[in-house]
Write a protein that holds these residues in place. Structure first.
Motif, short mmCIF file in Angstrom:
data_model
loop_
_atom_site.label_atom_id
_atom_site.label_comp_id
_atom_site.label_asym_id
_atom_site.label_seq_id
_atom_site.Cartn_x
_atom_site.Cartn_y
_atom_site.Cartn_z
N PRO A 1 8.32 -0.77 4.93
CA PRO A 1 9.63 -0.73 4.31
C PRO A 1 10.07 0.63 3.78
O PRO A 1 11.27 0.82 3.53
CB PRO A 1 9.50 -1.75 3.16
N GLN A 2 9.16 1.55 3.58
CA GLN A 2 9.54 2.88 3.06
C GLN A 2 8.83 3.96 3.86
O GLN A 2 7.61 3.88 4.09
CB GLN A 2 9.15 3.03 1.58
N TYR B 1 0.86 -1.20 0.00
CA TYR B 1 0.00 0.00 0.00
C TYR B 1 0.88 1.24 0.00
O TYR B 1 1.86 1.31 0.77
CB TYR B 1 -0.87 0.04 1.25
N HIS B 2 0.52 2.19 -0.85
CA HIS B 2 1.11 3.53 -0.76
C HIS B 2 0.21 4.35 0.15
O HIS B 2 -1.01 4.41 -0.07
CB HIS B 2 1.17 4.16 -2.16
N VAL B 3 0.80 4.93 1.18
CA VAL B 3 0.00 5.66 2.17
C VAL B 3 0.58 7.07 2.32
O VAL B 3 1.80 7.23 2.48
CB VAL B 3 0.02 4.93 3.54
N ARG B 4 -0.29 8.05 2.23
CA ARG B 4 0.10 9.45 2.49
C ARG B 4 -0.49 9.84 3.81
O ARG B 4 -1.69 9.68 4.02
CB ARG B 4 -0.45 10.40 1.43
N ASP C 1 3.68 -2.95 3.88
CA ASP C 1 3.63 -4.31 3.33
C ASP C 1 2.94 -5.19 4.37
O ASP C 1 3.58 -5.65 5.33
CB ASP C 1 5.05 -4.79 3.03
N VAL C 2 1.64 -5.41 4.18
CA VAL C 2 0.83 -6.12 5.17
C VAL C 2 -0.06 -7.14 4.46
O VAL C 2 -0.14 -7.17 3.22
CB VAL C 2 -0.03 -5.14 6.00
N TYR D 1 6.58 3.39 17.62
CA TYR D 1 5.60 2.51 16.94
C TYR D 1 6.02 2.25 15.50
O TYR D 1 6.04 1.10 15.04
CB TYR D 1 4.24 3.20 17.00
N SER D 2 6.39 3.32 14.78
CA SER D 2 6.74 3.12 13.36
C SER D 2 8.06 2.38 13.23
O SER D 2 8.23 1.57 12.32
CB SER D 2 6.77 4.46 12.62
N GLN D 3 9.00 2.61 14.14
CA GLN D 3 10.29 1.92 14.02
C GLN D 3 10.15 0.43 14.32
O GLN D 3 10.84 -0.39 13.72
CB GLN D 3 11.34 2.60 14.92
N LYS D 4 9.24 0.07 15.23
CA LYS D 4 8.97 -1.36 15.48
C LYS D 4 8.44 -2.01 14.20
O LYS D 4 8.91 -3.08 13.79
CB LYS D 4 7.96 -1.51 16.62
N LEU D 5 7.48 -1.35 13.53
CA LEU D 5 6.92 -1.90 12.30
C LEU D 5 7.95 -1.94 11.17
O LEU D 5 7.95 -2.86 10.35
CB LEU D 5 5.69 -1.10 11.88
#
Ligand SMILES: O=C(O)CC1=CCC(=O)O1
Length: 93
Positions: A41-42, A3-6, A57-58, A30-34
């Motif tokens: 990944p980006q 998914y591209h997420v803005r 990427d889920v 939270y984001s660094q854990k994911l």
């Protein structure tokens, strides 16, 4: 699925500075854990904006929603999601 997420961050200007710092620190953790788990990944800052472009990427829509709604900044963000499909011209590298 990719998914591209803005994500556009809209923190209230009158938010207590300590609360603001706490939310941002929790968002980073939270984001660094994911990211370490390979699910995010980006992550790119959109130059000149308090916003980011991300690739997640889920497994699918449900996991994506669970992940996004768990973001500490979720109540303060506008989010746009674009599901990504394979492009027929993409070469294998
Ligand atoms: O773009 C931001 O600052 C919001 C955000 C998403 C993940 C993160 O660590 O910060």
């Amino acid at each position: 699925m990719l998914y591209h997420v803005r994500m556009y961050v809209r923190l209230p200007p009158d938010l207590d500075p300590a609360d603001r710092a706490d939310i941002i620190a929790r968002e980073m953790a939270y984001s660094q854990k994911l990211q370490r788990e390979g699910k995010w990944p980006q992550l790119w800052r959109i130059a000149g904006e308090y916003a980011n472009f991300s690739i997640l990427d889920v497994a699918g829509h449900d996991e994506l929603h669970t992940l996004l709604s768990g973001l500490p900044l979720f109540p303060y963000m506008d989010i746009e999601v674009t599901p990504l499909a394979a492009h027929p011209s993409k070469i294998a590298v």
